[in-house]
Enzyme design. Structure first.
Site, PDB file in Angstrom:
ATOM      1  N   ASP A   1      -3.246   3.159   1.698  1.00  0.00           N
ATOM      2  CA  ASP A   1      -2.351   3.327   2.860  1.00  0.00           C
ATOM      3  C   ASP A   1      -1.844   1.997   3.402  1.00  0.00           C
ATOM      4  O   ASP A   1      -1.067   1.983   4.363  1.00  0.00           O
ATOM      5  CB  ASP A   1      -3.055   4.120   3.965  1.00  0.00           C
ATOM      6  CG  ASP A   1      -3.274   5.561   3.549  1.00  0.00           C
ATOM      7  OD1 ASP A   1      -4.077   6.258   4.197  1.00  0.00           O
ATOM      8  OD2 ASP A   1      -2.661   5.988   2.547  1.00  0.00           O
TER       9      ASP A   1
ATOM     10  N   LYS B   1      -5.632   7.949  13.016  1.00  0.00           N
ATOM     11  CA  LYS B   1      -4.937   9.220  12.722  1.00  0.00           C
ATOM     12  C   LYS B   1      -5.796  10.093  11.814  1.00  0.00           C
ATOM     13  O   LYS B   1      -6.045  11.264  12.115  1.00  0.00           O
ATOM     14  CB  LYS B   1      -3.602   8.948  12.050  1.00  0.00           C
ATOM     15  CG  LYS B   1      -2.960  10.170  11.399  1.00  0.00           C
ATOM     16  CD  LYS B   1      -1.597   9.909  10.801  1.00  0.00           C
ATOM     17  CE  LYS B   1      -1.631   9.545   9.357  1.00  0.00           C
ATOM     18  NZ  LYS B   1      -1.759  10.656   8.401  1.00  0.00           N
ATOM     19  N   ASN B   2      -6.243   9.554  10.690  1.00  0.00           N
ATOM     20  CA  ASN B   2      -6.880  10.413   9.689  1.00  0.00           C
ATOM     21  C   ASN B   2      -8.290  10.856  10.077  1.00  0.00           C
ATOM     22  O   ASN B   2      -8.804  11.817   9.510  1.00  0.00           O
ATOM     23  CB  ASN B   2      -6.845   9.737   8.324  1.00  0.00           C
ATOM     24  CG  ASN B   2      -5.410   9.665   7.813  1.00  0.00           C
ATOM     25  OD1 ASN B   2      -4.536  10.392   8.281  1.00  0.00           O
ATOM     26  ND2 ASN B   2      -5.153   8.768   6.876  1.00  0.00           N
TER      27      ASN B   2
ATOM     28  N   CYS C   1       2.974  13.602   3.037  1.00  0.00           N
ATOM     29  CA  CYS C   1       3.858  12.602   2.411  1.00  0.00           C
ATOM     30  C   CYS C   1       4.001  12.905   0.917  1.00  0.00           C
ATOM     31  O   CYS C   1       3.074  13.354   0.268  1.00  0.00           O
ATOM     32  CB  CYS C   1       3.260  11.198   2.569  1.00  0.00           C
ATOM     33  SG  CYS C   1       3.191  10.676   4.264  1.00  0.00           S
TER      34      CYS C   1
ATOM     35  N   ARG D   1       4.808   9.615  12.949  1.00  0.00           N
ATOM     36  CA  ARG D   1       3.697  10.530  12.640  1.00  0.00           C
ATOM     37  C   ARG D   1       2.364   9.800  12.784  1.00  0.00           C
ATOM     38  O   ARG D   1       1.348  10.416  13.083  1.00  0.00           O
ATOM     39  CB  ARG D   1       3.798  11.033  11.198  1.00  0.00           C
ATOM     40  CG  ARG D   1       4.861  12.049  10.931  1.00  0.00           C
ATOM     41  CD  ARG D   1       4.762  12.569   9.521  1.00  0.00           C
ATOM     42  NE  ARG D   1       3.426  13.069   9.241  1.00  0.00           N
ATOM     43  CZ  ARG D   1       2.987  13.348   8.016  1.00  0.00           C
ATOM     44  NH1 ARG D   1       3.766  13.162   6.977  1.00  0.00           N
ATOM     45  NH2 ARG D   1       1.772  13.815   7.835  1.00  0.00           N
TER      46      ARG D   1
ATOM     47  N   ARG E   1       0.179  16.620  -5.205  1.00  0.00           N
ATOM     48  CA  ARG E   1      -0.983  16.511  -4.313  1.00  0.00           C
ATOM     49  C   ARG E   1      -1.801  17.797  -4.426  1.00  0.00           C
ATOM     50  O   ARG E   1      -1.754  18.670  -3.597  1.00  0.00           O
ATOM     51  CB  ARG E   1      -0.542  16.264  -2.865  1.00  0.00           C
ATOM     52  CG  ARG E   1       0.084  14.887  -2.673  1.00  0.00           C
ATOM     53  CD  ARG E   1       0.373  14.537  -1.237  1.00  0.00           C
ATOM     54  NE  ARG E   1      -0.836  14.120  -0.521  1.00  0.00           N
ATOM     55  CZ  ARG E   1      -0.791  13.601   0.719  1.00  0.00           C
ATOM     56  NH1 ARG E   1       0.368  13.494   1.350  1.00  0.00           N
ATOM     57  NH2 ARG E   1      -1.907  13.236   1.333  1.00  0.00           N
TER      58      ARG E   1
HETATM   59  C1  EPZ Z   1      -5.989  11.250   2.615  1.00  0.00           C
HETATM   60  O1  EPZ Z   1      -5.143  12.083   1.827  1.00  0.00           O
HETATM   61  C2  EPZ Z   1      -5.094  10.588   3.639  1.00  0.00           C
HETATM   62  N1  EPZ Z   1      -4.479  11.608   4.471  1.00  0.00           N
HETATM   63  C3  EPZ Z   1      -4.010   9.748   2.954  1.00  0.00           C
HETATM   64  O2  EPZ Z   1      -3.346   9.014   3.986  1.00  0.00           O
HETATM   65  C4  EPZ Z   1      -4.667   8.739   2.016  1.00  0.00           C
HETATM   66  O3  EPZ Z   1      -3.658   8.093   1.271  1.00  0.00           O
HETATM   67  C5  EPZ Z   1      -5.646   9.430   1.075  1.00  0.00           C
HETATM   68  O4  EPZ Z   1      -6.597  10.222   1.817  1.00  0.00           O
HETATM   69  C6  EPZ Z   1      -6.431   8.425   0.234  1.00  0.00           C
HETATM   70  O5  EPZ Z   1      -7.159   7.572   1.067  1.00  0.00           O
HETATM   71  C7  EPZ Z   1      -5.217  12.153   5.472  1.00  0.00           C
HETATM   72  O6  EPZ Z   1      -6.356  11.771   5.702  1.00  0.00           O
HETATM   73  C8  EPZ Z   1      -4.535  13.205   6.286  1.00  0.00           C
HETATM   74  P1  EPZ Z   1      -7.265  12.409  -1.515  1.00  0.00           P
HETATM   75  P2  EPZ Z   1      -5.815  13.169   0.808  1.00  0.00           P
HETATM   76  O7  EPZ Z   1      -7.711  13.811  -1.554  1.00  0.00           O
HETATM   77  O8  EPZ Z   1      -7.081  13.650   1.385  1.00  0.00           O
HETATM   78  C9  EPZ Z   1      -6.143  13.548  -6.006  1.00  0.00           C
HETATM   79  C10 EPZ Z   1      -1.606   8.326   5.377  1.00  0.00           C
HETATM   80  O9  EPZ Z   1      -0.681   7.528   5.136  1.00  0.00           O
HETATM   81  N2  EPZ Z   1      -6.678  14.872  -5.675  1.00  0.00           N
HETATM   82  O10 EPZ Z   1      -8.275  11.322  -1.293  1.00  0.00           O
HETATM   83  O11 EPZ Z   1      -4.757  14.128   0.442  1.00  0.00           O
HETATM   84  C11 EPZ Z   1      -4.863  13.233  -5.255  1.00  0.00           C
HETATM   85  O12 EPZ Z   1      -3.744  13.752  -5.957  1.00  0.00           O
HETATM   86  C12 EPZ Z   1      -1.988   9.333   4.325  1.00  0.00           C
HETATM   87  O13 EPZ Z   1      -2.282   8.352   6.435  1.00  0.00           O
HETATM   88  C13 EPZ Z   1      -6.818  15.804  -6.700  1.00  0.00           C
HETATM   89  O14 EPZ Z   1      -6.483  15.536  -7.852  1.00  0.00           O
HETATM   90  O15 EPZ Z   1      -6.117  12.218  -0.432  1.00  0.00           O
HETATM   91  C14 EPZ Z   1      -4.869  11.726  -5.231  1.00  0.00           C
HETATM   92  O16 EPZ Z   1      -4.395  11.255  -6.482  1.00  0.00           O
HETATM   93  C15 EPZ Z   1      -1.074   9.286   3.123  1.00  0.00           C
HETATM   94  N3  EPZ Z   1      -7.324  17.030  -6.397  1.00  0.00           N
HETATM   95  C16 EPZ Z   1      -6.359  11.386  -5.114  1.00  0.00           C
HETATM   96  O17 EPZ Z   1      -7.062  12.555  -5.529  1.00  0.00           O
HETATM   97  C17 EPZ Z   1      -7.706  17.365  -5.129  1.00  0.00           C
HETATM   98  O18 EPZ Z   1      -8.183  18.503  -4.925  1.00  0.00           O
HETATM   99  C18 EPZ Z   1      -6.811  11.051  -3.722  1.00  0.00           C
HETATM  100  O19 EPZ Z   1      -6.449  12.119  -2.867  1.00  0.00           O
HETATM  101  C19 EPZ Z   1      -7.560  16.406  -4.101  1.00  0.00           C
HETATM  102  C20 EPZ Z   1      -7.059  15.168  -4.399  1.00  0.00           C
END
Ligand code: EPZ
Length: 429
Positions: free
Chosen positions: A306, A22-23, A117, A398, A122
């Site tokens: 995840d 998916k991702n 989610c 999803r 976020r």
């Molecule tokens: C991706 O989300 C995935 N979603 C998530 O999977 C997954 O949990 C996550 O990566 C971590 O592996 C998709 O790929 C669509 P991050 P993303 O940016 O990109 C903080 C699923 O179940 N952060 O790596 O949103 C954030 O708050 C989903 O398939 C900032 O602070 O995750 C978090 O604490 C759920 N500022 C951490 O970083 C930013 O600008 C990691 O977030 C961006 C992120």
């Protein structure tokens, strides 16, 4: 309203095919916007988030054609920037990739603030930091993100404050056609970051270092179409590995990349589960009692966040106290409320859950609080004798291709039932 109903307690035995990731699919589909040509994308999983992403591109003027099972032709030649529909965009986090793709192609972007989610806050501050470093001015107002680079994008050195998959992907998308060589440091190393880079390089981009914490993107003038197959979904695979362990069964899980599953395999073996590995499949089985364990989620190659709800269920089934620490998200333990309904002994303190495993669990009516939590409820229902009903299953759909069909094929007594929405008695007169 649809529910999943499970009569649990049967060990899962048989083979399961893993679908495309998916991702990775979401990143590659949005990446097609950069290409201004026809791309053939294979192994796209038939899940709601992929359908939604294709719908968004179609609304923008792309031509989308299903040309074989899980294979689409995506032609974005005539796509118009800034036209993605808010009501679709806000349904998933993956929409945020539209910002990087629109900036990379049109030097401007207008996209609704992405949804996704609910694990607490976020933010997208690191995405914005990257876009501004490349020369864009970014404004978040009235639920939209507007980014503009009047004089086009220019390469930059970007050091992320924390490891973020989304911002790493978004900056790659924006930088592919920027002038000069962009360097991203403290980059996410996830397999789907590598998959996007491989796809873009197949279209003529010049990206090196994906999969490490330093990624270099040498800007190119133009990209061309290509044919590309999405990698298998390591989170789907890990979900079924944990389901095999939870039910005390034996599952052959096909179409995987063993390297992507190393942290999951290692943790399962630590818990007394047998994991046999070959080039394209793993066989997961359990005959003895589960051992307790401590789990800490980390960015790749650490244990994936995840799979956190799913492994929590397994820890509930293992005698003894286990500690589960969530280091990626602020609040990813909402599902434990549902497990408590089943008798689980879980105390959550901030980003740590203390699980007193071995308590007798009982089947119950529960709900999916998010995509992966929903998968965890399915695993709990499969492992526990009796009838478990799961609501809000659209969240599960999803990200999981035909989860009911795949589990039925390996012996699960599971079905999807449509119920009339509960009558609303309205306000008492
Ligand atoms: C991706 O989300 C995935 N979603 C998530 O999977 C997954 O949990 C996550 O990566 C971590 O592996 C998709 O790929 C669509 P991050 P993303 O940016 O990109 C903080 C699923 O179940 N952060 O790596 O949103 C954030 O708050 C989903 O398939 C900032 O602070 O995750 C978090 O604490 C759920 N500022 C951490 O970083 C930013 O600008 C990691 O977030 C961006 C992120």
């Amino acid at each position: 309203m649809d529910k999943i109903v499970i009569n649990g307690g049967t060990p899962l035995v048989g083979s399961i095919e893993v679908s495309g990731m998916k991702n990775a699919a979401l990143a590659v589909i949005m990446g097609c916007l950069l290409v201004e040509d026809k791309c053939i994308i294979e192994n796209l999983p038939d899940i709601n988030d992929v359908r939604l992403s294709l719908d968004i591109l179609a609304h923008m003027g792309a031509k989308i054609r299903l040309i074989a099972n899980d294979t689409y032709e995506i032609d974005t030649t005539n796509a118009i920037g800034g036209t993605s529909p808010l009501e679709l965009v806000r349904r998933m986090r993956g929409s945020s990739y539209l910002i990087g793709a629109e900036l990379g192609r049109f030097n401007r972007s207008h996209v609704g603030y992405p949804g996704g989610c609910d694990f607490g806050v976020r933010p997208i501050d690191q995405h914005i930091k990257g876009f501004e470093a490349l020369g864009a001015s970014v404004n978040v107002e009235s639920g939209y993100i507007d980014a503009t680079a009047e004089n086009g994008l220019t390469a930059a050195n970007i050091y992320f404050d924390l490891v973020t998959v989304g911002a790493t992907i978004n900056v790659i998308l924006a930088a592919v056609k920027a002038k000069g060589t962009t360097v991203i440091e403290n980059a996410a190393r996830e397999p789907h970051v590598v998959d996007l880079a491989n796809f873009l390089n197949s279209c003529g981009a010049k990206i090196t270092g994906a999969g490490t914490d330093v990624i270099k993107i040498k800007g190119v003038e133009q990209l061309h179409g290509c044919t590309y197959a999405i990698i298998p979904d390591m989170i789907e695979a890990g979900t079924y590995m944990i389901a095999a362990a939870a039910t005390g069964g034996k599952l052959k899980i096909n179409n995987i990349i063993p390297k992507h599953l190393e942290s999951i395999s290692a943790k399962l073996e630590e818990m007394g589960v047998t994991v046999e590995e070959d080039d394209e499949y793993v066989i997961v089985s359990r005959q003895n009692k589960l051992n307790r364990a401590n789990v800490k989620t980390l960015p790749y190659p650490g244990f994936p966040t995840d799979l956190q709800p799913q492994i929590a269920v397994l820890l509930c089934l293992a005698d003894g106290v286990s500690i589960l620490s969530e280091s990626v998200w602020d609040n990813r333990f909402r599902y434990t409320e549902e497990l408590r309904r089943m008798g689980a002994e879980i105390k959550v303190d901030g980003k740590t859950a203390i699980i007193e495993g071995g308590a007798p669990l009982s089947a119950a009516a529960v709900k999916a609080t998010d995509l992966r939590a929903g998968a965890a409820m399915v695993i709990a229902g499969l492992a526990i004798e009796g009838r478990t009903e799961i609501e809000e299953i659209q969240l599960i759909e999803r990200g999981y291709v035909d989860i009911v069909g795949k589990l039925r094929a390996v012996g699960a007594d599971i079905k999807k039932i449509s119920y009339p929405d509960p009558v609303s008695y309205g306000k008492a007169n």
